[in-house]
Design an enzyme around this catalytic site. Structure first.
Site, mmCIF file in Angstrom:
data_model
loop_
_atom_site.group_PDB
_atom_site.id
_atom_site.type_symbol
_atom_site.label_atom_id
_atom_site.label_comp_id
_atom_site.label_asym_id
_atom_site.label_seq_id
_atom_site.Cartn_x
_atom_site.Cartn_y
_atom_site.Cartn_z
ATOM 1 N N HIS A 17 0.843 -1.203 0.000
ATOM 2 C CA HIS A 17 0.000 0.000 0.000
ATOM 3 C C HIS A 17 0.877 1.252 0.000
ATOM 4 C CE1 HIS A 17 -3.101 -2.655 2.235
ATOM 5 N NE2 HIS A 17 -3.586 -2.436 1.028
ATOM 6 N N LYS A 41 -16.361 -6.339 5.764
ATOM 7 C CA LYS A 41 -15.134 -7.147 5.902
ATOM 8 C C LYS A 41 -14.810 -7.487 7.355
ATOM 9 C CE LYS A 41 -12.379 -6.806 1.815
ATOM 10 N NZ LYS A 41 -11.029 -6.607 1.256
ATOM 11 N N ARG A 90 -1.911 -5.563 -8.393
ATOM 12 C CA ARG A 90 -0.762 -6.446 -8.149
ATOM 13 C C ARG A 90 -0.634 -7.533 -9.189
ATOM 14 N NH1 ARG A 90 -2.689 -8.214 -2.477
ATOM 15 N NH2 ARG A 90 -4.591 -7.929 -3.684
ATOM 16 N N SER A 128 -2.983 -7.731 3.036
ATOM 17 C CA SER A 128 -3.272 -7.527 4.465
ATOM 18 C C SER A 128 -3.636 -8.841 5.140
ATOM 19 C CB SER A 128 -4.422 -6.528 4.627
ATOM 20 O OG SER A 128 -4.059 -5.291 4.089
HETATM 21 N N1 COA Z 1 -0.357 -3.898 -2.059
HETATM 22 C C1 COA Z 1 -0.696 -4.849 -1.197
HETATM 23 N N2 COA Z 1 -1.958 -5.253 -0.999
HETATM 24 C C2 COA Z 1 -2.910 -4.656 -1.718
HETATM 25 C C3 COA Z 1 -2.625 -3.657 -2.623
HETATM 26 C C4 COA Z 1 -1.284 -3.281 -2.783
HETATM 27 N N3 COA Z 1 -0.917 -2.340 -3.646
HETATM 28 N N4 COA Z 1 -3.758 -3.264 -3.177
HETATM 29 C C5 COA Z 1 -4.739 -4.004 -2.619
HETATM 30 N N5 COA Z 1 -4.209 -4.850 -1.752
HETATM 31 C C6 COA Z 1 -4.929 -5.893 -1.010
HETATM 32 C C7 COA Z 1 -5.277 -5.526 0.401
HETATM 33 O O1 COA Z 1 -4.200 -5.795 1.247
HETATM 34 C C8 COA Z 1 -6.449 -6.454 0.656
HETATM 35 O O2 COA Z 1 -5.965 -7.723 0.962
HETATM 36 P P1 COA Z 1 -6.823 -8.807 1.761
HETATM 37 O O3 COA Z 1 -8.155 -8.949 1.079
HETATM 38 O O4 COA Z 1 -5.982 -9.987 1.656
HETATM 39 O O5 COA Z 1 -6.953 -8.303 3.159
HETATM 40 C C9 COA Z 1 -7.137 -6.557 -0.709
HETATM 41 O O6 COA Z 1 -6.168 -6.123 -1.657
HETATM 42 C C10 COA Z 1 -8.369 -5.718 -0.807
HETATM 43 O O7 COA Z 1 -8.078 -4.430 -0.352
HETATM 44 P P2 COA Z 1 -9.127 -3.476 0.332
HETATM 45 O O8 COA Z 1 -8.399 -2.349 0.897
HETATM 46 O O9 COA Z 1 -10.060 -4.211 1.230
HETATM 47 O O10 COA Z 1 -9.800 -2.878 -0.914
HETATM 48 P P3 COA Z 1 -11.011 -3.265 -1.782
HETATM 49 O O11 COA Z 1 -10.487 -3.311 -3.163
HETATM 50 O O12 COA Z 1 -11.794 -4.417 -1.271
HETATM 51 O O13 COA Z 1 -11.912 -1.947 -1.671
HETATM 52 C C11 COA Z 1 -12.812 0.028 -0.827
HETATM 53 C C12 COA Z 1 -11.990 -1.205 -0.516
HETATM 54 C C13 COA Z 1 -12.822 0.901 0.389
HETATM 55 C C14 COA Z 1 -12.200 0.804 -1.968
HETATM 56 C C15 COA Z 1 -14.232 -0.410 -1.232
HETATM 57 O O14 COA Z 1 -14.697 -1.370 -0.317
HETATM 58 C C16 COA Z 1 -15.180 0.767 -1.254
HETATM 59 O O15 COA Z 1 -15.164 1.545 -2.181
HETATM 60 N N6 COA Z 1 -16.022 0.881 -0.204
HETATM 61 C C17 COA Z 1 -16.999 1.950 -0.076
HETATM 62 C C18 COA Z 1 -18.388 1.497 -0.560
HETATM 63 C C19 COA Z 1 -18.459 1.630 -2.052
HETATM 64 O O16 COA Z 1 -18.463 2.726 -2.573
HETATM 65 N N7 COA Z 1 -18.495 0.490 -2.766
HETATM 66 C C20 COA Z 1 -18.455 0.519 -4.209
HETATM 67 C C21 COA Z 1 -19.807 0.420 -4.791
HETATM 68 S S1 COA Z 1 -20.523 -1.179 -4.527
#
Ligand code: COA
Length: 169
Positions: A17, A41, A90, A128
């Site tokens: 990140h 989550k 990634r 994560s």
């Molecule tokens: N390096 C390392 N890990 C990374 C990474 C990077 N560059 N980019 C993503 N990851 C990993 C995270 O560590 C996490 O790993 P895990 O699942 O093993 O714990 C995984 O990718 C997902 O990351 P997360 O931060 O949970 O992001 P997400 O892609 O699930 O989305 C939000 C999170 C906040 C962007 C998303 O839930 C959101 O927009 N929420 C608000 C509600 C909304 O508007 N939803 C969209 C309409 S439905």
């Protein structure tokens, strides 16, 4: 002024990140790391703990701010005046999900564009959940999480999992 949001659950923040944040923030005037409450989550760390970790990890990046949010991402973007969403990619496996999210967000507001930054190959294996799993067994998280957070995170994990193993850092 260009304003971007880099959203995530950050449970916890990893080196992957921080790599994306530190490389992408150079291209915007204001770069807001959005820490999502994300109740779906059921994060291990509280919103306050995750926000604190982000603040500490990004302390040296002058145009980076950290803000928690519990709304739709697109509403958060509108609230802070952001026209860009920055996400890291990634591997191909990330693409399908990220593509769908970008399209949902675009359908809700076409003025907000999603930008993808390719992860540094050094960090593509980190997530994560992998960090949480390693830590839950008392394994070393050195090199997986930002350096200035390693010790504090080991202690936080120890409190969560009720043990602090020797050599965990
Ligand atoms: N390096 C390392 N890990 C990374 C990474 C990077 N560059 N980019 C993503 N990851 C990993 C995270 O560590 C996490 O790993 P895990 O699942 O093993 O714990 C995984 O990718 C997902 O990351 P997360 O931060 O949970 O992001 P997400 O892609 O699930 O989305 C939000 C999170 C906040 C962007 C998303 O839930 C959101 O927009 N929420 C608000 C509600 C909304 O508007 N939803 C969209 C309409 S439905």
């Amino acid at each position: 002024m260009t304003v971007a949001i880099c959203p995530g659950t950050f449970d916890p923040i990893t080196c992957g990140h921080l790599d994306i944040i530190s490389r992408a923030c150079k291209y915007f005037d204001r770069f807001i790391v959005g820490v999502a409450a994300n109740p779906f989550k059921q994060p291990l760390f509280t919103l306050e703990e995750r926000t604190h970790m982000l603040e500490k990890a990004t302390a040296g990046l002058t145009n980076v701010e950290v803000t928690a949010f519990d709304t739709l991402l697109i509403d958060f973007a509108r609230k802070v005046g952001a026209t860009a969403i920055v996400k890291g990619l990634r591997a191909i496996s990330d693409f399908e999900y990220e593509f769908q999210m970008a399209q949902i967000n675009q359908a809700m507001d076409e003025e907000v564009e999603t930008f993808f930054v390719m992860a540094n190959p050094e960090y593509t294996f980190i997530s994560s959940s992998a960090v949480r799993e390693v830590a839950s067994y008392g394994g070393a998280i050195k090199g997986l999480v930002p350096e200035n957070l390693e010790l504090e995170l080991v202690e936080m994990f120890a409190r969560k999992f009720g043990k602090l193993k020797k050599g965990a850092v």
